[in-house]
Each structure stands twice: as C-alpha cells, then as structure tokens.
Design a protein around this motif. Structure first.
Motif, short mmCIF file in Angstrom:
data_model
loop_
_atom_site.label_atom_id
_atom_site.label_comp_id
_atom_site.label_asym_id
_atom_site.label_seq_id
_atom_site.Cartn_x
_atom_site.Cartn_y
_atom_site.Cartn_z
N PHE A 134 46.58 50.47 38.57
CA PHE A 134 45.45 49.62 38.18
C PHE A 134 44.17 50.19 38.78
N ASP A 135 43.04 49.93 38.09
CA ASP A 135 41.78 50.50 38.56
C ASP A 135 40.85 49.48 39.21
N TYR A 192 49.77 48.60 30.30
CA TYR A 192 50.61 47.60 30.96
C TYR A 192 49.87 46.28 30.96
N PRO A 193 50.53 45.16 30.65
CA PRO A 193 49.83 43.87 30.55
C PRO A 193 49.27 43.42 31.89
N ASP A 194 48.08 42.84 31.83
CA ASP A 194 47.40 42.35 33.02
C ASP A 194 47.64 40.85 33.15
N ARG A 195 47.80 40.36 34.38
CA ARG A 195 47.86 38.93 34.63
C ARG A 195 46.44 38.41 34.84
N ARG A 196 46.04 37.44 34.05
CA ARG A 196 44.68 36.91 34.14
C ARG A 196 44.71 35.44 34.54
N ARG A 213 40.73 36.51 56.55
CA ARG A 213 41.90 35.84 55.98
C ARG A 213 41.54 35.09 54.70
N MET A 214 40.34 34.53 54.67
CA MET A 214 39.88 33.82 53.47
C MET A 214 39.73 34.78 52.29
N VAL A 215 39.09 35.92 52.53
CA VAL A 215 38.90 36.90 51.47
C VAL A 215 40.24 37.36 50.92
N GLN A 216 41.18 37.65 51.79
CA GLN A 216 42.51 38.09 51.35
C GLN A 216 43.16 37.04 50.47
N ALA A 217 43.11 35.77 50.88
CA ALA A 217 43.74 34.71 50.11
C ALA A 217 43.03 34.49 48.77
N LEU A 218 41.71 34.49 48.76
CA LEU A 218 40.97 34.30 47.51
C LEU A 218 41.26 35.43 46.53
N ALA A 219 41.36 36.65 47.05
CA ALA A 219 41.67 37.79 46.18
C ALA A 219 43.06 37.65 45.58
N GLU A 220 44.04 37.22 46.36
CA GLU A 220 45.39 37.05 45.84
C GLU A 220 45.45 35.94 44.79
N LEU A 221 44.64 34.90 44.97
CA LEU A 221 44.63 33.79 44.02
C LEU A 221 43.99 34.17 42.69
N GLY A 222 43.19 35.22 42.69
CA GLY A 222 42.58 35.67 41.45
C GLY A 222 41.14 35.23 41.26
N VAL A 223 40.44 34.89 42.35
CA VAL A 223 39.01 34.57 42.26
C VAL A 223 38.26 35.80 41.76
N ARG A 282 42.21 43.37 37.84
CA ARG A 282 40.79 43.21 38.18
C ARG A 282 40.68 42.63 39.58
N ALA A 283 40.03 43.37 40.47
CA ALA A 283 39.93 42.95 41.87
C ALA A 283 38.76 41.99 42.07
#
Length: 229
Positions: free
Chosen positions: A38-39, A65-69, A88-98, A139-140
């Motif tokens: 992924f880019d 490859y299909p992306d999860r949105r 820790r907040m940034v890591q969690a928000l990124a994993e949630l897909g913000v 998408r990060a």
C-alpha cells in the motif's frame, strides 16, 4: 502488508531497508508468499515476494487489491494532551481509519503544544503508516497543521462537550452527513466564550455519553462511534 511510497500497477517493487526487515525478519514472509503493498494514498496491490533480502526485499506485483474504507470520511481537531498520551491517541485514531487529524488551538490549550506536534510529525506519520498494516486500509491518516478554534468553526464543525443536555454524536452526524470536523477541547473543556462562538456559528454541540473523558479517550471514543456505523 508493506508500505511502498511508489506503487506501480505492474512490475516489481524494491522495498526500503526498514520495510524489508519487517517483512522478512519480523513477519518471516518467504519467497513466493503473498504480500499486500500500500502507498498510504489509497493505492493497494497484491504481489508475491520474489527476493527475501532483509535489506532490499523485492515484490512482484500481481494486480490490484481491494481497500478497506471506513463508513465515512472523519476529520478530528484535538486540543492535544501531553505528547506520550498524544502518541497513543494518534496510533489508535489511525487504526480506526480517521482521515485527518489537526492539533486544535483553544483558549485553554497548553502553551507550545502545536510546536511540539510539529516536531512530532515524522513519528506520527510513521505510526499512521504502521496502522495501515493492521487495519487493511491503503490510505493513511493525514496530519494537518494546527487549526485555531475560530478557523475550525468555519469547517463545518461539531463540538464535543460532556453537557448532558447535548444531542448524542450519532444523532448529529446523521444530520450533518459526510466530511465534518469533530472538535475536541482541552483539559478543562471549551470556554464559555468558545461555546458562545459556536452557537453564533450554528455549530452543533454533541456528547459521547454520560461521563466526561480525558482528551485522548474522547477522541478515540468519538472516532469509534462515528466510524462504527
């Protein structure tokens, strides 16, 4: 999953040393096994490991490859806590897909936090890319410059406040639709003047639940509620 900033539609991709080491040594992927590249910009490819070089792994691309949105595009402006908690907040928000995160500058924001966030940006960008290896998104999380409170009100904002008389967040988001900014205040909350400015700007005020939360907990809870629909 591995990060590749340049991701062609076909051919081969040589990974950098950090990604190569993660893939070969940490994940123990072998030649011929599947790899998803992924880019961080929304591009995603399925490939096969062609060379298990721990310093320069080579991946042969097989196709898209299909992306999860996430269910909606969610943007958060947060009056940042101290940097360890913010990490820790940034890591969690990124994993949630913000989709986007900006430091929110308010009357009660700790002095110098916006500058600390700017210096922290490379680390947070790395955390955002690492989150894509967990959540399946291509998408990060995008990190934005500091956003003054008054400017944020002009972005179609919803204020988060523990006021028990406020509507629940999902009720407000259902009416507001896509792409709003959620504003999360500092320890001590928004001032009366800021809440008054929000009312004058017709910015909705929403609550998460019955209790007041730490800044980073409120941000994570808001993202989970908004993206869980």
């Amino acid at each position: 999953r591995a990060y590749a900033p340049v991701l062609p539609a076909t051919g081969e991709v040589r990974l950098d040393p950090e990604e190569s080491s993660h893939l070969v040594r940490a994940r123990r992927v072998r030649v011929g096994e599947a790899v998803v590249l992924f880019d961080g910009q929304g591009g995603s490819r399925l490939g096969r490991l062609a060379d298990a070089n721990a310093k320069a792994a080579l991946v042969h691309i097989d196709g898209d490859y299909p992306d999860r949105r996430p269910s909606r595009v969610l943007r958060l402006a947060v009056a940042l806590p101290e940097m360890g908690r913010a990490d820790r907040m940034v890591q969690a928000l990124a994993e949630l897909g913000v989709a986007e995160l900006a430091p929110l500058v308010t009357a009660r924001s700790a002095p110098g936090r916006a500058g600390q966030a700017e210096r922290r940006a490379p680390r947070w960008a790395k955390l955002a890319r690492e989150a894509c290896k967990v959540n399946g998104c291509a998408r990060a999380l995008v990190l934005r410059p500091a956003l003054p409170f008054e400017d944020a009100l002009g972005q179609g904002a919803v204020l988060l406040d523990p006021d028990p008389q406020a509507a629940r967040l999902l009720e407000v988001l259902g009416a507001e639709g896509e792409g709003v900014w959620l504003l999360i205040g500092p320890e001590g909350g928004f001032t009366d003047a800021e809440l008054s400015s929000a009312r004058e700007a017709d910015a909705p005020v929403a609550r998460l639940g019955a209790t007041a939360l730490r800044v980073e907990t409120a941000a994570i809870a808001a993202a989970a509620i908004a993206l869980g629909t």
